[in-house]
Motif scaffolding. Structure first.
Motif, PDB file in Angstrom:
ATOM      1  N   ASP A  59       0.821  -1.216   0.000  1.00 50.47           N
ATOM      2  CA  ASP A  59       0.000   0.000   0.000  1.00 50.47           C
ATOM      3  C   ASP A  59       0.852   1.263   0.000  1.00 50.47           C
ATOM      4  OD1 ASP A  59      -2.521   1.017  -0.238  1.00 50.47           O
ATOM      5  OD2 ASP A  59      -2.968   1.006   1.913  1.00 50.47           O
ATOM      6  N   SER A  60       2.042   1.171  -0.617  1.00 52.26           N
ATOM      7  CA  SER A  60       2.943   2.322  -0.638  1.00 52.26           C
ATOM      8  C   SER A  60       3.409   2.616  -2.052  1.00 52.26           C
ATOM      9  CB  SER A  60       4.170   2.075   0.249  1.00 52.26           C
ATOM     10  OG  SER A  60       3.794   1.933   1.603  1.00 52.26           O
ATOM     11  N   GLU A  93      -2.633   9.735  -2.970  1.00 51.98           N
ATOM     12  CA  GLU A  93      -2.983   9.405  -1.584  1.00 51.98           C
ATOM     13  C   GLU A  93      -4.448   9.015  -1.447  1.00 51.98           C
ATOM     14  OE1 GLU A  93       0.368  12.082   0.804  1.00 51.98           O
ATOM     15  OE2 GLU A  93      -1.592  12.958   0.284  1.00 51.98           O
ATOM     16  N   ARG A 128       6.066   5.273  -4.420  1.00 48.31           N
ATOM     17  CA  ARG A 128       7.130   6.275  -4.472  1.00 48.31           C
ATOM     18  C   ARG A 128       7.040   6.989  -5.822  1.00 48.31           C
ATOM     19  NH1 ARG A 128      12.301   7.319  -2.185  1.00 48.31           N
ATOM     20  NH2 ARG A 128      11.949   5.575  -0.780  1.00 48.31           N
ATOM     21  N   SER A 130       5.440   8.682  -1.141  1.00 49.84           N
ATOM     22  CA  SER A 130       6.666   9.426  -0.861  1.00 49.84           C
ATOM     23  C   SER A 130       7.253   9.972  -2.152  1.00 49.84           C
ATOM     24  CB  SER A 130       7.695   8.534  -0.163  1.00 49.84           C
ATOM     25  OG  SER A 130       8.031   7.424  -0.985  1.00 49.84           O
ATOM     26  N   ALA A 156      -2.031   4.238   0.795  1.00 49.05           N
ATOM     27  CA  ALA A 156      -1.932   4.754   2.170  1.00 49.05           C
ATOM     28  C   ALA A 156      -0.687   5.602   2.375  1.00 49.05           C
ATOM     29  CB  ALA A 156      -1.942   3.589   3.158  1.00 49.05           C
ATOM     30  N   HIS A 157       0.395   5.262   1.674  1.00 54.51           N
ATOM     31  CA  HIS A 157       1.666   5.966   1.850  1.00 54.51           C
ATOM     32  C   HIS A 157       2.218   6.369   0.485  1.00 54.51           C
ATOM     33  CE1 HIS A 157       1.570   4.554   5.994  1.00 54.51           C
ATOM     34  NE2 HIS A 157       1.367   3.331   5.534  1.00 54.51           N
ATOM     35  N   LYS A 184       0.849  13.963  -5.817  1.00 54.59           N
ATOM     36  CA  LYS A 184       0.971  13.190  -4.577  1.00 54.59           C
ATOM     37  C   LYS A 184      -0.378  13.119  -3.868  1.00 54.59           C
ATOM     38  CE  LYS A 184       3.681  13.096  -0.246  1.00 54.59           C
ATOM     39  NZ  LYS A 184       2.617  13.293   0.769  1.00 54.59           N
TER      40      LYS A 184
END
Length: 358
Positions: A208-209, A224, A211, A231, A228-229, A220
């Motif tokens: 769930d991330s 989201e 980059r 970066s 969930a994450h 970004k």
């Protein structure tokens, strides 16, 4: 554009003569010309095509000889991977060896559109397309001409920006013709690009991330809503270290740069104006926001009043500065929020990371 049926190219041998490199045909967004462009792509030739982001230099992603022509036409470094463009979700599994649940959710939300996902590649994608990596960037463009050409040609299309490597990306067919005349088979004119900067490129960093490797129109904050994450890769705003692996187009090399020397000035208008007056020389220009610049003693161009307008205009304005004979250009830095981050990212690379705080 009138929709055209899916084509079965099995057995088609491409009876047309292969172009010698002395002519680049200008094609329009009409049925006959799209058929011709699709045949060229199926036959292993290179065609400039419109997308919603920038114009792309399209070739069959699974044909190493065709992809090699793209690198040759652009003068592109071989370790700079290409993005593969598809027209349907069925094609995704033909290109990606694995499609995690998060990738499917992101595709449902943002495809077709300006989002590229880095995924493990199928063996059918040659190393020249992926820059020697075991992954490949994949996206589904929303531009109807790009999607029609993928369907009609019957091949997934590798399509980096259709410019000389390092120069500002093209957002009109005329930009492509200027850079690629005599180097490719044809250019399809689908009108000006609506987004104006290349797609957002992401990698999946777990269940769930996400980059962000290269910022674009999909921000970004938008990502989201699905992951969930989210970066930001440090290379978005900083130069990669020597020898560091390139995971996405637009990360390693100086990009998007006109012939003029570009200096990005980040800060207040007062500080910007003072910098220009202190350091101006012959053939100095300023690139500022709409409504600014009347008090400067150098010629100005403007590139919009908000981040979306700036994204649409930035590359065409950088090209225009070269046409005007600019040798030194001071650029007002945009906000690094939302779509503005994509514009800021392109400008710091155009400036070779020469940023002055004012």
């Amino acid at each position: 554009m009138r929709l055209l049926p899916q084509t079965n190219w099995h057995g088609w041998q491409g009876s047309r003569k292969r172009r010698s490199g002395v002519e680049t045909k200008e094609l329009k967004d009409c049925a006959a010309d799209l058929w011709e462009a699709a045949r060229m792509l199926h036959d292993g030739q290179v065609v400039g095509i419109p997308t919603e982001t920038v114009y792309g230099l399209a070739a069959d992603a699974r044909n190493p000889q065709a992809v090699a022509q793209v690198f040759a036409a652009k003068g592109r470094p071989a370790d700079n991977p290409l993005i593969v463009h598809i027209a349907s979700m069925e094609q995704l599994t033909e290109i990606a060896a694995e499609v995690p649940p998060l990738a499917k959710r992101l595709a449902e939300q943002f495809w077709p559109g300006p989002l590229t996902m880095i995924l493990p590649k199928q063996a059918s994608i040659p190393e020249i397309t992926s820059g020697g990596l075991d992954t490949v960037g994949i996206r589904m463009p929303s531009h109807p001409v790009a999607r029609a050409l993928i369907r009609l040609s019957g091949v997934p299309i590798a399509a980096p920006s259709a410019n000389i490597s390092g120069y500002p990306s093209p957002t009109t067919a005329a930009h492509v013709m200027r850079d690629m005349q005599g180097k490719i088979a044809a250019v399809v004119d689908g009108g000006p690009c609506t987004v104006g900067v290349e797609s957002t490129v992401i990698s999946l960093e777990g269940a769930d991330s996400v980059r962000i490797l290269r910022p674009g129109y999909v921000t970004k904050e938008m990502l989201e809503s699905v992951a969930a994450h989210v970066s930001l890769d440090p290379a978005i705003l900083h130069q990669l270290k020597e020898g560091q692996t390139v995971r996405s187009p637009g990360m390693k090399y100086k990009h998007y740069s006109p012939r003029a020397h570009v200096i990005l000035a980040d800060g207040s208008w007062k500080g910007f104006a003072a910098l220009v007056e202190q350091r101006k020389t012959a053939h100095t220009y300023a690139l500022v926001f709409d409504g600014e610049g009347e008090t400067l003693s150098v010629p100005i161009l403007t590139y919009g009043k908000n981040d979306q307008e700036q994204a649409q205009q930035i590359f065409s304005k950088l090209r225009e500065l070269d046409d005007l004979g600019a040798q030194l250009v001071f650029v007002r830095a945009p906000s690094a929020d939302g779509v503005g981050l994509a514009v800021y990212n392109r400008l710091i690379r155009a400036a070779g990371f020469e940023v002055i705080q004012v």
